[in-house]
Enzyme design. Sequence first.
Site, short mmCIF file in Angstrom:
data_model
loop_
_atom_site.label_atom_id
_atom_site.label_comp_id
_atom_site.label_asym_id
_atom_site.label_seq_id
_atom_site.Cartn_x
_atom_site.Cartn_y
_atom_site.Cartn_z
CG ASN A 7 3.18 4.20 0.17
OD1 ASN A 7 3.92 3.75 1.05
ND2 ASN A 7 2.06 4.85 0.43
NE ARG A 91 3.64 8.10 2.79
CZ ARG A 91 2.38 8.12 3.16
NH1 ARG A 91 1.49 7.47 2.46
NH2 ARG A 91 2.01 8.80 4.20
CG HIS A 180 -0.54 12.11 7.86
ND1 HIS A 180 -1.35 12.21 8.97
CD2 HIS A 180 -0.72 10.86 7.38
CE1 HIS A 180 -1.98 11.07 9.15
NE2 HIS A 180 -1.61 10.24 8.20
CG LEU A 208 -9.58 15.38 9.48
CD1 LEU A 208 -10.97 15.98 9.69
CD2 LEU A 208 -8.80 15.35 10.79
N GLY A 209 -7.72 11.07 7.83
CA GLY A 209 -7.89 9.78 7.14
C GLY A 209 -8.03 8.72 8.21
CG ASN A 210 -8.13 4.36 7.86
OD1 ASN A 210 -9.22 4.32 8.41
ND2 ASN A 210 -7.88 3.72 6.73
NE ARG A 240 -1.22 5.05 14.21
CZ ARG A 240 -1.11 5.54 12.98
NH1 ARG A 240 -1.61 6.72 12.68
NH2 ARG A 240 -0.48 4.86 12.05
CG ASP A 282 -15.02 3.09 6.95
OD1 ASP A 282 -15.84 4.01 6.74
OD2 ASP A 282 -14.27 2.63 6.07
NE ARG A 284 -16.47 4.55 3.73
CZ ARG A 284 -15.53 4.26 2.85
NH1 ARG A 284 -15.75 4.44 1.57
NH2 ARG A 284 -14.36 3.79 3.22
N GLY A 330 -9.45 11.14 3.48
CA GLY A 330 -10.74 10.45 3.39
C GLY A 330 -11.90 11.15 4.08
CD GLU A 333 -9.46 14.35 -0.15
OE1 GLU A 333 -9.91 13.64 -1.08
OE2 GLU A 333 -8.26 14.37 0.17
CD GLU A 384 -0.30 11.23 1.56
OE1 GLU A 384 -1.33 10.59 1.31
OE2 GLU A 384 0.32 11.11 2.62
P1 ADP Z 1 -5.65 6.35 4.89
O1 ADP Z 1 -4.98 6.85 3.63
O2 ADP Z 1 -5.08 6.93 6.16
O3 ADP Z 1 -5.85 4.87 4.95
P2 ADP Z 1 -8.03 7.71 3.91
O4 ADP Z 1 -7.52 9.08 3.70
O5 ADP Z 1 -8.33 6.87 2.74
O6 ADP Z 1 -7.12 6.92 4.94
O7 ADP Z 1 -9.36 7.85 4.80
C1 ADP Z 1 -10.08 6.73 5.24
C2 ADP Z 1 -11.30 7.22 6.00
O8 ADP Z 1 -12.07 8.08 5.13
C3 ADP Z 1 -12.21 6.12 6.48
O9 ADP Z 1 -12.58 6.31 7.83
C4 ADP Z 1 -13.43 6.30 5.59
O10 ADP Z 1 -14.58 5.95 6.24
C5 ADP Z 1 -13.42 7.78 5.32
N1 ADP Z 1 -14.27 8.05 4.16
C6 ADP Z 1 -14.07 7.75 2.89
N2 ADP Z 1 -15.15 8.08 2.14
C7 ADP Z 1 -16.05 8.60 3.00
C8 ADP Z 1 -17.37 9.15 2.87
N3 ADP Z 1 -17.96 9.19 1.69
N4 ADP Z 1 -17.98 9.61 3.99
C9 ADP Z 1 -17.38 9.59 5.19
N5 ADP Z 1 -16.14 9.08 5.37
C10 ADP Z 1 -15.49 8.61 4.30
#
Ligand code: ADP
Length: 396
Positions: A7, A91, A180, A208-210, A240, A282, A284, A330, A333, A384
């Site tokens: 990737n 990818r 995605h 639901l990631g970044n 975004r 983020d 967290r 992220g 999950e 992925e």
């Molecule tokens: P990408 O692959 O698009 O960069 P990810 O799928 O890794 O993104 O997701 C990143 C997001 O997941 C971040 O906003 C991060 O805060 C969130 N995340 C990861 N671990 C946790 C957690 N334990 N609690 C809440 N959010 C989390």
Amino acid sequence: MKILVMNCGSSSLKYQLIDMENESVLAKGLCERIGINGSKLTHKPTGKDRFELETEMKDHGRAVELVLEALSDPEHGVIASPDEIGAIGHRVLHGGKTLTKSCVVDAHVKDVIRECFDLGPLHNPANLIGIEACEKAMPGKKNVAVFDTSFGMGMEPKAYRYAIPDKYYDEYGVRRYGFHGTSHDFVSHEALKYLNLGEKGKVIVCHLGNGASVSASVGGVCVDTSMGLTPLEGLIMGTRSGDTDPAVVQYITNKEGWTVDDTLNVLNKKSGMLALSGVSSDFRDIEAAIGEGNEKAIMAMDAYVHRLVKYIGAYNTILKGADAIVFTAGVGENGPMVRRMVCEYLEFLGVKIDEEKNKSAFGKQIVLSTDDSTIKIAVIPTNEELAIARDTLKLV
Ligand code: ADP
């Protein structure tokens, strides 16, 4: 067969070597700051100590050489020589209107990836550089391109066409592509099996990631998905904006005396949860701020969930009733707060989850809904790299 999954970003290269006998990861790693000062390789072989190397990587070609050396090193390597690699899966962000499925790379495929530079300016050039670096470093081995846009090609015109004159679709390929795709494809198919939904199961996947997107599929075929011509459309994301009135671009551009690119840069990189919360992109950090009573963070989270349930509601209607809603990536999950807030909105439809299960679900496959819930709710971790490796194996 052992498959190397690549990737490539503009200055990075992520890789995994997967043994397809049992789909186990032999090693994974990352090259960062390629072509910039301070390049670094981080290599994590399964069952052995991680290996880090700070050394010059003037281009992706050098990075690929270092990855192959790390993989076949007597100490931290996992194979005797690169000859053991059966094929390479890449990818690739955009396949345009032409490349609708994963395919073995040849001159035509490379031409199309190149033609799509305009559609994926940040990713497609880097993806092609990665492919060409592998062709050079491992001559004779097959490279397979797996497109983030493939899943969205399952949509019908009523879902993928923007209501604008034909010219822009015919001549420039302006349509909704969705991104995605590898994740949505993988998770929706896993959901069909895991939740026993049958061949025509109707699934809504919330990735639901970044970056974040939702999809609706029937039997694993995409019916609709929230990202569009580019990944900017749809949900509120880390940085975004997601959906905005297109006139917002014109208005801000004129007010600031900027170019359209300047404004899009703000919508892509300085908006979303980062802008609304004023805290961070983020989750967290945002959840911690909510815990401290930060009002902007609370509103940002409300807005995020509001947008997400708006899409879920629309997709539930398009599907004439979803069988399952699945959370992944992220936040999906690892974010009990978002999952709980979403499911509370859906209670009127008869959705019920076990909050104890929800609170303890981090990065694992689990059904959250109770037996009497009208729609199954689950967490299914995305993978992925494995999806890319499976497609590569099928094609070679
Ligand atoms: P990408 O692959 O698009 O960069 P990810 O799928 O890794 O993104 O997701 C990143 C997001 O997941 C971040 O906003 C991060 O805060 C969130 N995340 C990861 N671990 C946790 C957690 N334990 N609690 C809440 N959010 C989390």
